[in-house]
Scaffold this motif. Structure first.
Motif, short mmCIF file in Angstrom:
data_model
loop_
_atom_site.label_atom_id
_atom_site.label_comp_id
_atom_site.label_asym_id
_atom_site.label_seq_id
_atom_site.Cartn_x
_atom_site.Cartn_y
_atom_site.Cartn_z
N LEU A 83 2.83 -0.18 -3.66
CA LEU A 83 2.78 1.24 -3.99
C LEU A 83 1.34 1.70 -4.19
O LEU A 83 0.57 1.07 -4.94
CB LEU A 83 3.59 1.51 -5.27
N ASN A 84 0.98 2.79 -3.53
CA ASN A 84 -0.36 3.36 -3.66
C ASN A 84 -0.70 3.55 -5.14
O ASN A 84 0.08 4.16 -5.88
CB ASN A 84 -0.40 4.70 -2.92
N PRO A 85 -1.83 3.02 -5.60
CA PRO A 85 -2.15 3.07 -7.03
C PRO A 85 -2.39 4.47 -7.57
O PRO A 85 -2.40 4.66 -8.79
CB PRO A 85 -3.42 2.21 -7.14
N THR A 86 -2.58 5.46 -6.70
CA THR A 86 -2.76 6.84 -7.18
C THR A 86 -1.45 7.62 -7.21
O THR A 86 -1.44 8.76 -7.64
CB THR A 86 -3.76 7.60 -6.28
N GLY A 87 -0.37 7.01 -6.74
CA GLY A 87 0.92 7.68 -6.73
C GLY A 87 1.34 8.12 -5.35
O GLY A 87 0.78 7.68 -4.34
N ARG A 88 2.32 9.00 -5.29
CA ARG A 88 2.85 9.47 -4.01
C ARG A 88 1.79 10.24 -3.23
O ARG A 88 1.02 11.01 -3.80
CB ARG A 88 4.07 10.35 -4.25
N THR A 89 1.79 10.07 -1.92
CA THR A 89 0.83 10.75 -1.05
C THR A 89 1.47 11.77 -0.12
O THR A 89 0.78 12.53 0.54
CB THR A 89 0.10 9.72 -0.16
N GLY A 90 2.80 11.75 -0.02
CA GLY A 90 3.49 12.61 0.95
C GLY A 90 3.55 11.98 2.32
O GLY A 90 4.04 12.59 3.27
N LYS A 91 3.04 10.73 2.46
CA LYS A 91 3.01 10.02 3.74
C LYS A 91 3.57 8.62 3.55
O LYS A 91 3.36 7.99 2.50
CB LYS A 91 1.58 9.91 4.26
N THR A 92 4.25 8.12 4.57
CA THR A 92 4.73 6.75 4.55
C THR A 92 4.28 6.06 5.83
O THR A 92 3.57 6.64 6.65
CB THR A 92 6.26 6.69 4.39
N GLY A 93 4.70 4.78 6.01
CA GLY A 93 4.20 4.02 7.15
C GLY A 93 2.76 3.58 6.91
O GLY A 93 2.28 3.56 5.78
N ARG A 94 2.07 3.21 8.00
CA ARG A 94 0.65 2.87 7.86
C ARG A 94 -0.13 3.32 9.08
O ARG A 94 0.35 3.26 10.21
CB ARG A 94 0.44 1.36 7.63
N ASN A 95 -1.35 3.78 8.82
CA ASN A 95 -2.30 4.16 9.86
C ASN A 95 -3.59 3.36 9.65
O ASN A 95 -4.68 3.83 9.92
CB ASN A 95 -2.58 5.66 9.82
N LEU A 96 -3.42 2.14 9.12
CA LEU A 96 -4.52 1.24 8.81
C LEU A 96 -4.15 -0.17 9.27
O LEU A 96 -2.98 -0.44 9.57
CB LEU A 96 -4.81 1.25 7.30
N GLY A 97 -5.11 -1.05 9.27
CA GLY A 97 -4.87 -2.38 9.78
C GLY A 97 -3.90 -3.21 8.97
O GLY A 97 -3.19 -4.05 9.52
N LYS A 98 -3.86 -2.99 7.65
CA LYS A 98 -3.03 -3.81 6.78
C LYS A 98 -2.12 -2.94 5.91
O LYS A 98 -2.43 -1.78 5.65
CB LYS A 98 -3.92 -4.66 5.86
N TRP A 99 -1.04 -3.53 5.46
CA TRP A 99 -0.24 -2.92 4.42
C TRP A 99 -0.95 -3.15 3.08
O TRP A 99 -1.68 -4.11 2.91
CB TRP A 99 1.15 -3.55 4.38
N GLY A 100 -0.73 -2.25 2.13
CA GLY A 100 -1.38 -2.37 0.84
C GLY A 100 -2.84 -1.98 0.92
O GLY A 100 -3.23 -1.09 1.68
N GLU A 101 -3.67 -2.66 0.13
CA GLU A 101 -5.09 -2.32 0.06
C GLU A 101 -5.84 -2.81 1.29
O GLU A 101 -5.74 -3.97 1.68
CB GLU A 101 -5.71 -2.93 -1.20
N ASN A 102 -6.61 -1.90 1.91
CA ASN A 102 -7.52 -2.22 3.00
C ASN A 102 -8.94 -2.09 2.47
O ASN A 102 -9.35 -1.00 2.05
CB ASN A 102 -7.32 -1.26 4.17
N CYS A 103 -9.68 -3.18 2.46
CA CYS A 103 -11.02 -3.18 1.87
C CYS A 103 -12.06 -2.74 2.90
O CYS A 103 -12.13 -3.27 4.00
CB CYS A 103 -11.38 -4.56 1.35
N ALA A 104 -12.88 -1.77 2.51
CA ALA A 104 -13.95 -1.26 3.37
C ALA A 104 -15.30 -1.50 2.71
O ALA A 104 -15.40 -1.89 1.54
CB ALA A 104 -13.75 0.23 3.63
N ALA A 105 -16.36 -1.30 3.49
CA ALA A 105 -17.73 -1.39 3.00
C ALA A 105 -18.52 -0.22 3.57
O ALA A 105 -18.48 0.02 4.78
CB ALA A 105 -18.37 -2.71 3.43
N ASP A 106 -19.18 0.53 2.71
CA ASP A 106 -19.89 1.74 3.12
C ASP A 106 -21.37 1.69 2.70
O ASP A 106 -21.70 1.94 1.54
CB ASP A 106 -19.23 2.98 2.51
N PRO A 107 -22.26 1.35 3.65
CA PRO A 107 -23.69 1.33 3.34
C PRO A 107 -24.31 2.73 3.44
O PRO A 107 -24.27 3.36 4.50
CB PRO A 107 -24.26 0.40 4.42
N ILE A 108 -24.86 3.22 2.35
CA ILE A 108 -25.52 4.52 2.33
C ILE A 108 -27.03 4.27 2.41
O ILE A 108 -27.63 3.76 1.47
CB ILE A 108 -25.17 5.30 1.04
#
Length: 250
Positions: A83-108
């Motif tokens: 379950l998304n830790p922020t609550g309901r999103t109005g969206k189901t399924g996945r549009n990411l590589g993994k189910w659950g948490e997908n870890c990213a890295a953002d170099p600024i």
């Protein structure tokens, strides 16, 4: 990653109904799963190396390990779907590589005379999926650390190699990305790299272009993007704001 340019919008979710603990019997979220992640299209995406082979969360076998390593703690529903830790999103399924948490890295990456606001610049790339300008980041590969992913993603998307630099970690946590759903979402490690001078950057990999933009404040950044005929990827606004706050506090 999925080749669709726009993630479908979900149904509106009132704030008082976002918590999973609040009953909402008529809740019918929109399935945002693209063809590349359906049962038919998934094998090709797995072969390309960016998607896990689980058609549904029930096919995932290492949930205890994933939950233990998560940047943001999450729970499961009665069917053992994450379950998304922020609550309901109005969206189901996945549009990411993994189910659950997908870890990213953002170099600024920020360059210039960092003590003089009028000479500060930030490096952004133009995304191939939306055409918007964004931080040159991406997903952490299996077995890879976030620090290694920061360097790799920056090098792959801009040609800039900062392997010898030690960044300042600005943020680790949930990112409000349009691809997030009730059962798949992004958390990131955002790190600030400070350079004395602008360096050559060229868009590569899944970046259409790379360019330096004024970064004295958000207004200057918006003006620079407007002159380039582009818009900022909305999910990265809080991360860039955190970078500006870092300089304000210096």
């Amino acid at each position: 990653m999925p080749k669709n340019k726009l993630t479908p919008a979900g149904i509106p979710v009132p704030e008082d109904l976002r918590p999973w603990s609040t009953s909402w019997p008529s809740y019918t979220p929109v399935d945002i799963t693209p063809p590349e992640l359906t049962r038919k299209g998934l094998p090709a995406s797995v072969a390309e190396g960016w998607a896990e082979p689980a058609v549904t969360p029930e096919d995932v076998r290492d949930w205890p390990a994933r939950a233990a390593m998560a940047l943001v703690p999450f729970t499961f529903d009665a069917y053992r779907w994450p379950l998304n830790p922020t609550g309901r999103t109005g969206k189901t399924g996945r549009n990411l590589g993994k189910w659950g948490e997908n870890c990213a890295a953002d170099p600024i990456v920020v360059a210039g005379d960092l003590d003089r606001d009028r000479e500060r610049w930030v490096l952004l790339i133009q995304r191939s999926d939306t055409g918007q300008w964004a931080i040159p980041g991406g997903m952490v590969d299996p077995g890879e650390t976030a620090p290694a992913a920061l360097v790799r993603e920056l090098r792959e998307e801009t040609g800039v190699d900062l392997a010898g630099h030690t960044p300042t970690i600005l943020f680790t946590g949930y990112v409000d990305d349009p691809r997030n759903s009730d059962h798949a979402w992004i958390c990131t490690t955002a790190a600030l790299y400070e350079l004395e001078h602008i360096v050559l950057a060229t868009g590569a990999d899944d970046a259409l272009a790379a360019a330096w933009f004024p970064f004295t404040d958000l207004g200057a950044l918006a003006d620079g993007l407007d002159k380039a005929g582009g818009r900022l990827y909305g999910a990265h606004l809080p991360l860039l704001t955190a970078a500006l706050h870092h300089f304000d506090q210096a």
